[in-house]
Design an enzyme around this catalytic site. Structure first.
Site, short mmCIF file in Angstrom:
data_model
loop_
_atom_site.label_atom_id
_atom_site.label_comp_id
_atom_site.label_asym_id
_atom_site.label_seq_id
_atom_site.Cartn_x
_atom_site.Cartn_y
_atom_site.Cartn_z
N ASP A 125 -0.13 4.76 -0.44
CA ASP A 125 -1.54 4.39 -0.25
C ASP A 125 -1.64 3.67 1.08
O ASP A 125 -0.62 3.32 1.68
CB ASP A 125 -1.98 3.45 -1.39
CG ASP A 125 -3.43 2.99 -1.25
OD1 ASP A 125 -4.26 3.77 -0.75
OD2 ASP A 125 -3.74 1.85 -1.64
N SER A 126 -2.87 3.44 1.55
CA SER A 126 -3.03 2.68 2.79
C SER A 126 -2.75 1.19 2.58
O SER A 126 -2.61 0.44 3.54
CB SER A 126 -4.45 2.86 3.33
OG SER A 126 -5.38 2.46 2.36
N TYR A 165 -7.88 3.35 5.69
CA TYR A 165 -7.94 4.73 6.16
C TYR A 165 -9.39 5.25 6.30
O TYR A 165 -9.63 6.19 7.04
CB TYR A 165 -7.23 5.65 5.16
CG TYR A 165 -5.71 5.74 5.30
CD1 TYR A 165 -5.01 4.94 6.19
CD2 TYR A 165 -4.99 6.66 4.53
CE1 TYR A 165 -3.62 5.05 6.30
CE2 TYR A 165 -3.61 6.78 4.63
CZ TYR A 165 -2.93 5.96 5.52
OH TYR A 165 -1.58 6.08 5.62
N GLY A 166 -10.32 4.62 5.58
CA GLY A 166 -11.68 5.13 5.40
C GLY A 166 -12.37 5.71 6.63
O GLY A 166 -13.02 6.75 6.54
N CYS A 225 -4.29 7.43 -2.80
CA CYS A 225 -5.32 6.96 -1.88
C CYS A 225 -6.38 8.04 -1.80
O CYS A 225 -6.07 9.22 -1.62
CB CYS A 225 -4.67 6.73 -0.51
SG CYS A 225 -5.82 6.66 0.88
N ASN A 226 -7.65 7.65 -1.94
CA ASN A 226 -8.73 8.63 -1.96
C ASN A 226 -8.86 9.39 -0.64
O ASN A 226 -8.96 10.61 -0.64
CB ASN A 226 -10.06 7.94 -2.27
CG ASN A 226 -10.19 7.68 -3.75
OD1 ASN A 226 -10.26 8.62 -4.53
ND2 ASN A 226 -10.18 6.43 -4.14
N THR A 227 -8.85 8.64 0.47
CA THR A 227 -9.04 9.29 1.77
C THR A 227 -7.90 10.26 2.06
O THR A 227 -8.12 11.40 2.48
CB THR A 227 -9.11 8.22 2.88
OG1 THR A 227 -10.03 7.21 2.48
CG2 THR A 227 -9.55 8.82 4.19
N GLU A 246 -9.84 -7.60 -4.88
CA GLU A 246 -8.80 -8.17 -4.01
C GLU A 246 -8.83 -9.70 -4.01
O GLU A 246 -7.80 -10.34 -3.83
CB GLU A 246 -8.96 -7.63 -2.58
CG GLU A 246 -8.74 -6.13 -2.53
CD GLU A 246 -8.32 -5.62 -1.16
OE1 GLU A 246 -8.27 -6.41 -0.21
OE2 GLU A 246 -8.04 -4.41 -1.06
N CYS A 252 -12.15 4.88 -7.28
CA CYS A 252 -11.52 3.93 -6.36
C CYS A 252 -10.33 3.33 -7.07
O CYS A 252 -10.44 2.94 -8.24
CB CYS A 252 -12.50 2.84 -5.94
SG CYS A 252 -11.75 1.51 -4.96
N THR A 253 -9.20 3.27 -6.40
CA THR A 253 -7.99 2.77 -7.05
C THR A 253 -8.09 1.30 -7.46
O THR A 253 -7.30 0.83 -8.27
CB THR A 253 -6.77 2.95 -6.13
OG1 THR A 253 -7.06 2.40 -4.85
CG2 THR A 253 -6.41 4.42 -5.98
N HIS A 254 -9.07 0.57 -6.90
CA HIS A 254 -9.24 -0.84 -7.28
C HIS A 254 -9.92 -1.00 -8.64
O HIS A 254 -9.76 -2.01 -9.30
CB HIS A 254 -10.08 -1.58 -6.25
CG HIS A 254 -9.37 -1.88 -4.96
ND1 HIS A 254 -8.79 -0.93 -4.18
CD2 HIS A 254 -9.14 -3.06 -4.33
CE1 HIS A 254 -8.26 -1.50 -3.11
NE2 HIS A 254 -8.45 -2.79 -3.18
#
Lengths: 278, 278
Positions: free
Chosen positions: B11-12, B43-44, B74-76, B153, B185-187
């Protein structure tokens, strides 16, 4: 004597618009050039050397537009580039840190000041160092408030969630005999009413309005005020994405921004350097 | 047959740790290599070309460590680099978008799906496009939730403010006959309990656990599961600031991260390229 030359203001993005707003309320006849260095946003994690370079490029660009004074409406740039820019340019230059530190100390006989800011600003120690230089016996409580700037940018300032998060950030004040709250982030003036409700009688000092007051004194001192009868004009420049600036800027200024011009600083400087050659 | 080679996950930043956590709950005996490309976070806003280059460098690094499968957590990177990486490497590779899109459609006979994500993910249209490719008659309600990732976060997930902000983000659902909520979203898995309370009986699909389920099937299909009796190990790599990763990672994993190694990807690749020369 009346001086209609514009006042330059710069920030890494839209945050400095609260400073512009505070200045304009006090000096409605002045003309302004606002520069948002959106290409390099955010400044927080960059080195002093880089910030000085950006500051020099922006100040040079504004200088070409004949500014009579410059306001560094950005905490990071105020901390890193103020001294260097003062040495390089002839017009008066103000940052956002010193004016608010001075005023906070005026409200705090014992120097018990709580400073709120982004994680970057608080960890840079810029407010803490400035306060201790001015008043070595100060007792400073620094509070990192990383969620407040996103809340302002997302227009959640009047959402109950904003107030609850602010309450949490202010919890350390329970064990600190605070005399003054210093808002050390250009975004926080948009939360001023909420801070006032939470803080009761404790004075609150924000870097935007303190900087504006200092600018008034400076213009008077140098006798470079604009005594024109009509309202002054504001021109906006950014280094990237004028549309985003326009949209986000509205949240900060509470009014539409009609025109935002994109500027490529390097091109602009190279061009002028070529013209200036013999 | 037992295959003890590790599974690579990248992931980023720390967000992909929710994917690691979801995988580990299902596959406790597997070994993992997690790579957080913190140097290039976020990365967005980057171009597809850049993301593919980063993905290739990271996958090459993990490949040197003999991974048997790769998860793009990671989505992006899933949107931009999945196809390219599948073409370049021999091991099976999964992203986070397809598995959750597939499951969301399974819950939605009429294809009425609300997709929540960061502004970047929603505007990239990656979930919307994937859902429409799989089920052209889907009616998708995309919802940008820019404050939720910072809230996670900053460890404000159990703060009342988080719930109030979530309620505001979910308001558009009042006028949408939603059949499934897709957390893109991974969050967001860290807010799953709160989403469940707010959504009642509506099924919620999160990209982390769907990706984990898909990985289980993939390992079974290729017969590369690890049937070892002992618990597997996890090694962490980042491209910048291992201390920050360690601290923030704890919020995501709910457990300490003992060792995080910093890797300079370019050096690592150049080194291997030199060794590989005749």
């Amino acid at each position: 004597m009346s001086d209609s030359r514009p006042i330059g203001i710069f920030d890494s993005g839209v945050g400095g618009l609260t400073v512009l707003k505070a200045i304009r309320e006090r000096l409605p006849k002045e003309n302004f050039l606002y520069f948002g260095d959106t290409l390099h946003f955010p400044y927080g994690e960059k080195t002093a050397e880089t910030i000085i370079q950006y500051g020099f490029e922006i100040a040079s660009f504004l200088n070409e537009h004949q500014i009579k004074a410059l306001v560094i409406a950005c905490n990071t740039a105020s901390a890193f580039a103020l001294k260097e820019l003062i040495q390089k340019f002839d017009f008066p230059i103000l940052g956002v840190i010193q004016p608010s530190a001075k005023k906070a100390l005026a409200f705090s006989p014992r120097g018990n000041i709580a400073v709120l800011g982004t994680r970057g600003t608080i960890r840079s120690m810029s407010y803490q160092k400035t306060l201790l230089e001015m008043q070595p016996h100060s007792k400073i409580l620094p509070i990192e408030c990383p969620l407040l700037a996103p809340i302002v940018e997302e227009n959640f300032t009047h959402h109950l969630a904003a107030r609850l998060i602010m309450e949490t950030y202010l919890e350390p004040l329970r064990n600190f005999p605070v005399e003054c709250l210093l808002l050390g982030c250009t975004h926080y003036p948009l939360l001023l009413d909420q801070f006032r409700e939470l803080m009761g009688n404790i004075p609150i000092v924000d870097s935007a309005s303190c900087c504006a007051e200092e600018l008034c004194s400076t213009l008077k001192y140098y006798q470079i005020e604009n005594h024109n009868e009509t309202e002054g004009e504001i021109s906006y420049f950014v280094s990237e994405d004028p549309e985003k600036f326009q949209k986000l800027g509205k949240v900060f200024l509470k009014t539409d921004i009609e025109v935002v011009q994109k500027v490529n600083l390097c091109d602009s400087l190279i061009l002028n350097w070529s013209f200036g050659k013999p």
